[in-house]
Design a protein around this motif. Structure first.
Motif, PDB file in Angstrom:
ATOM      1  N   PRO A   1      -6.448  -8.993  -3.440  1.00 44.65           N
ATOM      2  CA  PRO A   1      -5.237  -9.814  -3.299  1.00 44.65           C
ATOM      3  C   PRO A   1      -4.661  -9.766  -1.880  1.00 44.65           C
ATOM      4  O   PRO A   1      -4.157 -10.773  -1.379  1.00 44.65           O
ATOM      5  CB  PRO A   1      -4.256  -9.189  -4.301  1.00 44.65           C
ATOM      6  CG  PRO A   1      -5.100  -8.423  -5.251  1.00 44.65           C
ATOM      7  CD  PRO A   1      -6.263  -7.942  -4.466  1.00 44.65           C
ATOM      8  N   ILE A   2      -4.747  -8.598  -1.237  1.00 47.40           N
ATOM      9  CA  ILE A   2      -4.196  -8.444   0.110  1.00 47.40           C
ATOM     10  C   ILE A   2      -4.908  -9.362   1.096  1.00 47.40           C
ATOM     11  O   ILE A   2      -4.277  -9.970   1.970  1.00 47.40           O
ATOM     12  CB  ILE A   2      -4.309  -6.980   0.571  1.00 47.40           C
ATOM     13  CG1 ILE A   2      -3.442  -6.075  -0.316  1.00 47.40           C
ATOM     14  CG2 ILE A   2      -3.900  -6.825   2.029  1.00 47.40           C
ATOM     15  CD1 ILE A   2      -3.616  -4.591  -0.031  1.00 47.40           C
ATOM     16  N   GLN A   3      -6.227  -9.499   0.950  1.00 48.01           N
ATOM     17  CA  GLN A   3      -7.001 -10.293   1.901  1.00 48.01           C
ATOM     18  C   GLN A   3      -7.089 -11.770   1.538  1.00 48.01           C
ATOM     19  O   GLN A   3      -7.216 -12.619   2.427  1.00 48.01           O
ATOM     20  CB  GLN A   3      -8.427  -9.708   2.017  1.00 48.01           C
ATOM     21  CG  GLN A   3      -8.474  -8.276   2.499  1.00 48.01           C
ATOM     22  CD  GLN A   3      -7.888  -8.099   3.885  1.00 48.01           C
ATOM     23  OE1 GLN A   3      -7.799  -9.037   4.668  1.00 48.01           O
ATOM     24  NE2 GLN A   3      -7.461  -6.885   4.190  1.00 48.01           N
TER      25      GLN A   3
ATOM     26  N   CYS B   1       1.490  -6.232  -4.698  1.00 50.41           N
ATOM     27  CA  CYS B   1       2.698  -5.660  -4.077  1.00 50.41           C
ATOM     28  C   CYS B   1       2.595  -5.707  -2.562  1.00 50.41           C
ATOM     29  O   CYS B   1       3.519  -6.160  -1.864  1.00 50.41           O
ATOM     30  CB  CYS B   1       2.899  -4.215  -4.532  1.00 50.41           C
ATOM     31  SG  CYS B   1       3.527  -4.029  -6.216  1.00 50.41           S
ATOM     32  N   PHE B   2       1.461  -5.258  -2.044  1.00 50.33           N
ATOM     33  CA  PHE B   2       1.287  -5.229  -0.591  1.00 50.33           C
ATOM     34  C   PHE B   2       1.084  -6.634  -0.024  1.00 50.33           C
ATOM     35  O   PHE B   2       1.451  -6.899   1.127  1.00 50.33           O
ATOM     36  CB  PHE B   2       0.128  -4.316  -0.216  1.00 50.33           C
ATOM     37  CG  PHE B   2       0.440  -2.859  -0.393  1.00 50.33           C
ATOM     38  CD1 PHE B   2       1.448  -2.255   0.348  1.00 50.33           C
ATOM     39  CD2 PHE B   2      -0.254  -2.094  -1.318  1.00 50.33           C
ATOM     40  CE1 PHE B   2       1.746  -0.913   0.174  1.00 50.33           C
ATOM     41  CE2 PHE B   2       0.044  -0.748  -1.483  1.00 50.33           C
ATOM     42  CZ  PHE B   2       1.042  -0.157  -0.744  1.00 50.33           C
ATOM     43  N   ALA B   3       0.511  -7.531  -0.811  1.00 43.88           N
ATOM     44  CA  ALA B   3       0.389  -8.924  -0.374  1.00 43.88           C
ATOM     45  C   ALA B   3       1.776  -9.549  -0.189  1.00 43.88           C
ATOM     46  O   ALA B   3       2.034 -10.269   0.788  1.00 43.88           O
ATOM     47  CB  ALA B   3      -0.425  -9.733  -1.388  1.00 43.88           C
ATOM     48  N   LEU B   4       2.670  -9.269  -1.133  1.00 40.57           N
ATOM     49  CA  LEU B   4       4.056  -9.738  -1.012  1.00 40.57           C
ATOM     50  C   LEU B   4       4.735  -9.127   0.210  1.00 40.57           C
ATOM     51  O   LEU B   4       5.429  -9.822   0.967  1.00 40.57           O
ATOM     52  CB  LEU B   4       4.847  -9.371  -2.269  1.00 40.57           C
ATOM     53  CG  LEU B   4       4.922 -10.401  -3.394  1.00 40.57           C
ATOM     54  CD1 LEU B   4       5.743  -9.844  -4.554  1.00 40.57           C
ATOM     55  CD2 LEU B   4       5.529 -11.708  -2.908  1.00 40.57           C
ATOM     56  N   ALA B   5       4.534  -7.828   0.387  1.00 41.44           N
ATOM     57  CA  ALA B   5       5.161  -7.143   1.521  1.00 41.44           C
ATOM     58  C   ALA B   5       4.666  -7.720   2.840  1.00 41.44           C
ATOM     59  O   ALA B   5       5.455  -7.962   3.764  1.00 41.44           O
ATOM     60  CB  ALA B   5       4.873  -5.649   1.451  1.00 41.44           C
ATOM     61  N   ASN B   6       3.359  -7.960   2.948  1.00 36.64           N
ATOM     62  CA  ASN B   6       2.801  -8.526   4.175  1.00 36.64           C
ATOM     63  C   ASN B   6       3.400  -9.892   4.487  1.00 36.64           C
ATOM     64  O   ASN B   6       3.675 -10.212   5.649  1.00 36.64           O
ATOM     65  CB  ASN B   6       1.277  -8.638   4.060  1.00 36.64           C
ATOM     66  CG  ASN B   6       0.587  -7.287   4.109  1.00 36.64           C
ATOM     67  OD1 ASN B   6       1.143  -6.324   4.621  1.00 36.64           O
ATOM     68  ND2 ASN B   6      -0.615  -7.217   3.565  1.00 36.64           N
ATOM     69  N   PHE B   7       3.596 -10.703   3.459  1.00 36.00           N
ATOM     70  CA  PHE B   7       4.162 -12.034   3.687  1.00 36.00           C
ATOM     71  C   PHE B   7       5.632 -11.977   4.083  1.00 36.00           C
ATOM     72  O   PHE B   7       6.070 -12.643   5.019  1.00 36.00           O
ATOM     73  CB  PHE B   7       4.016 -12.907   2.435  1.00 36.00           C
ATOM     74  CG  PHE B   7       4.830 -14.171   2.526  1.00 36.00           C
ATOM     75  CD1 PHE B   7       4.427 -15.213   3.324  1.00 36.00           C
ATOM     76  CD2 PHE B   7       6.037 -14.287   1.833  1.00 36.00           C
ATOM     77  CE1 PHE B   7       5.187 -16.369   3.432  1.00 36.00           C
ATOM     78  CE2 PHE B   7       6.804 -15.427   1.933  1.00 36.00           C
ATOM     79  CZ  PHE B   7       6.377 -16.475   2.736  1.00 36.00           C
ATOM     80  N   TRP B   8       6.418 -11.144   3.385  1.00 36.39           N
ATOM     81  CA  TRP B   8       7.870 -11.157   3.574  1.00 36.39           C
ATOM     82  C   TRP B   8       8.317 -10.502   4.876  1.00 36.39           C
ATOM     83  O   TRP B   8       9.503 -10.574   5.235  1.00 36.39           O
ATOM     84  CB  TRP B   8       8.567 -10.531   2.368  1.00 36.39           C
ATOM     85  CG  TRP B   8       8.800 -11.565   1.305  1.00 36.39           C
ATOM     86  CD1 TRP B   8       7.999 -11.845   0.231  1.00 36.39           C
ATOM     87  CD2 TRP B   8       9.890 -12.480   1.237  1.00 36.39           C
ATOM     88  NE1 TRP B   8       8.522 -12.876  -0.495  1.00 36.39           N
ATOM     89  CE2 TRP B   8       9.696 -13.288   0.093  1.00 36.39           C
ATOM     90  CE3 TRP B   8      11.020 -12.702   2.023  1.00 36.39           C
ATOM     91  CZ2 TRP B   8      10.578 -14.296  -0.273  1.00 36.39           C
ATOM     92  CZ3 TRP B   8      11.907 -13.708   1.662  1.00 36.39           C
ATOM     93  CH2 TRP B   8      11.680 -14.481   0.533  1.00 36.39           C
TER      94      TRP B   8
END
Length: 300
Positions: free
Chosen positions: A249-251, A181-188
């Motif tokens: 996943p975030i990193q 979820c946070f990986a998606l948020a960081n990208f978008w």
């Protein structure tokens, strides 16, 4: 490297520090709330506390501003790793709140984090918004593939946590779900920042408006679900393991974003090696510093 690049690096680090400093301040206030006020009047008590409100602003307003500002200079590849510097603030902040001295693993975690952030800064995997065509059809296809891939992983984690009978496994599934979820948020945040100026100046083309609206909605939902699933993970698993598991996943995804979504070649093999090494060190450091983060999360 250009001065603006290092300025962007400093903004991302500041965002992570500010975000986690806000968490420390909020947890300090929660810890000091009398037991008799932790019922129906709990949130009313917090809203009347200036330090708690300041922590909330640091975490969700000022930290977010630095985060989005950093996007203009370095893009989504480096920011998640640079923001991990904030874990040091959590570790040091706990000295005041938890009242315990730092232990050897945590000191090692801080040292590894500092080394990782330094290596990450010198890796130079920068993505500048103004130099990238956000409406390129091929790029949008890769964005869709990346986003769909994250959703598939999240769906798989959700199915796994529903079917497993083991609380430990359930917690791992939930933590990984939160991480994606946070990986998606960081990208978008990148597409959001690439279109926001044109949208508010009323000069955006139809495609930019669609991207802006989708990014805004996805960012909101991703952060809400990311927080929610992590809290549910804490109910069934050991947070000292789940916190760093969530970070994987975030990193890891920023490297995939840089190489396969933006389809950019790294500046060189040395720079790519620096990037990958720093991410590995951040993950190791996250495990070593997780105890402090968990203690702060468990207060109140």
């Amino acid at each position: 490297m250009e001065p603006l690049y290092w300025f962007g690096v400093s903004l991302a680090i500041t965002s992570g520090i500010t975000n986690n400093l806000g968490t420390v301040l909020q947890k300090k206030v929660v810890n000091e709330v009398p037991q008799e006020l932790k019922g129906k009047k709990f949130f009313r008590t917090l809203l009347k506390n200036r330090m708690w409100l300041f922590g909330l602003i640091l975490q969700n307003v000022i930290g977010a501003i630095f985060f989005m500002w950093a996007q203009l200079y370095v893009g989504p590849a480096l920011i998640p790793g640079l923001m991990a510097a904030g874990l040091i603030v959590l570790a040091l902040g706990s000295l005041k709140i938890v009242g315990e001295a730092l232990e050897l693993p945590e000191i090692l975690g801080i040292i590894l984090m500092m080394v990782a952030i330094t290596l990450l800064g010198f890796s130079g995997l920068v993505i500048e918004i103004e130099d990238y065509n956000i409406l390129n059809t091929s790029f949008l296809g890769r964005v869709a593939a990346f986003t769909l891939g994250c959703f598939i992983c999240m769906i798989g984690c959700d199915i796994g946590q529903r079917k497993t009978k083991s609380n430990a496994n359930k917690g791992l599934y939930l933590a990984v779900f939160s991480g994606f979820c946070f990986a998606l948020a960081n990208f978008w945040v990148f597409p959001l920042m690439a279109t926001i100026v044109h949208v508010f100046e009323m000069v955006a083309v139809f495609g930019e408006v669609i991207i802006f609206v989708f990014a805004a909605i996805l960012l909101t939902l991703a952060n809400i679900y990311g927080l929610g699933y992590l809290q549910n993970a804490f109910k069934v698993g050991r947070a000292s393991i789940l916190v760093p598991i969530q970070q994987i996943p975030i990193q890891v995804t920023p490297a995939l974003v840089y190489l396969f979504v933006f389809f950019l070649s790294p500046p060189g093999m040395i720079e790519l090696l620096l990037f990958l090494t720093s991410i590995l060190l951040i993950i190791i450091s996250s495990f070593l510093l997780a105890k402090r983060q968990v203690q702060l999360e468990e207060i109140g």
